[in-house]
Design a protein around this motif. Structure first.
Motif, PDB file in Angstrom:
ATOM      1  N   ASP A 148     -13.326 -78.136  32.181  1.00  0.00           N
ATOM      2  CA  ASP A 148     -13.847 -76.718  31.972  1.00  0.00           C
ATOM      3  C   ASP A 148     -12.805 -75.838  32.766  1.00  0.00           C
ATOM      4  O   ASP A 148     -12.415 -74.764  32.334  1.00  0.00           O
TER       5      ASP A 148
ATOM      6  N   TYR B 195     -18.558 -76.922  37.886  1.00  0.00           N
ATOM      7  CA  TYR B 195     -17.765 -77.012  36.423  1.00  0.00           C
ATOM      8  C   TYR B 195     -17.161 -78.126  36.676  1.00  0.00           C
ATOM      9  O   TYR B 195     -16.634 -78.661  37.914  1.00  0.00           O
ATOM     10  N   THR B 196     -16.762 -78.794  35.435  1.00  0.00           N
ATOM     11  CA  THR B 196     -15.900 -80.076  35.483  1.00  0.00           C
ATOM     12  C   THR B 196     -14.392 -79.573  35.505  1.00  0.00           C
ATOM     13  O   THR B 196     -13.900 -78.402  35.255  1.00  0.00           O
TER      14      THR B 196
ATOM     15  N   ARG C 163     -21.623 -74.568  30.954  1.00  0.00           N
ATOM     16  CA  ARG C 163     -20.250 -74.917  30.810  1.00  0.00           C
ATOM     17  C   ARG C 163     -19.168 -73.705  30.431  1.00  0.00           C
ATOM     18  O   ARG C 163     -19.734 -72.683  30.309  1.00  0.00           O
ATOM     19  N   ILE C 164     -17.969 -74.109  30.545  1.00  0.00           N
ATOM     20  CA  ILE C 164     -16.912 -73.096  30.224  1.00  0.00           C
ATOM     21  C   ILE C 164     -16.896 -73.061  28.595  1.00  0.00           C
ATOM     22  O   ILE C 164     -16.568 -74.243  28.251  1.00  0.00           O
TER      23      ILE C 164
END
Length: 199
Positions: free
Chosen positions: A149, A145-146, A106-107
């Motif tokens: 994110d 990534y979302t 994740r970020i």
């Protein structure tokens, strides 16, 4: 190198500021961390294809004190992959906690504090490209990534005067798009590294 020598080597290891910045960029991009003891220690693993061999060798040199046997060459069918893996070490635990949640990358919520011009340049060298030969804008292929994110990343980029937008792909994944003016700033960050990488 025997077990005692490895243990002594690990004891004397300390991440430099530059190496910490490189790690952030690599983890934003293609690098990943592995743990074999439930998160007490981690090792950094980086792999690239033949086209990025010189860049991989440059990265391996940056972490030479953390490697037991230099970089490696691996054949996957017709493909050749070059890579390196650092020793497992507690110093990498912070990055494991920040960049991974339930085993998924994740970020980090603190990316605004962690990202530097060097980190961003490394991420671009891992995952970036020109939008096309006709455009003077850049794209970071931030697949996986979302949106949440990447909104954190967008906020971090504004610290450097870099504006960006999110472009949705047919697959549903998102890419970071940097218009021409912002691309010029990023190019200034990348240029010093390219000067160091043999071609």
């Amino acid at each position: 190198m025997n077990t005692i020598e490895i243990r002594e080597k690990k004891k004397n290891l300390k991440l430099s500021k530059r190496q910490r910045e490189l790690i952030v960029g690599l983890l934003l991009g293609d690098g990943h961390l592995e743990t074999q003891n439930g998160g007490r220690t981690y090792r950094l693993k980086v792999e690239h294809g033949a086209a990025q061999r010189e860049y991989l060798e440059w990265l391996a040199h940056e972490f030479k004190d953390w490697l037991l046997s230099g970089w490696y060459e691996k054949h996957k069918g017709a493909k050749v992959v070059y890579g390196f893996t650092t020793v497992s070490h507690p110093s990498l635990r912070f990055y494991g906690a920040q960049f991974y949640q339930n085993g998924k990358k994740r970020i980090p919520p603190v990316i605004k504090k962690l990202m530097t011009p060097l980190s961003l340049a490394i991420w671009f060298l891992d995952d970036g490209s020109a939008k096309s030969s006709k455009h003077r804008s850049l794209v970071i292929h931030s697949l996986g990534y979302t949106r949440k994110d990447l909104e954190l990343v967008q906020d971090a980029l504004r610290r450097f005067g870099i504006e960006s937008s999110l472009h949705k792909q047919r697959s549903g994944s998102l890419r970071l798009y940097l218009p021409h003016e912002s691309s010029l700033i990023l190019e200034q960050f990348v240029r010093p590294i390219l000067a160091e990488v043999p071609s």
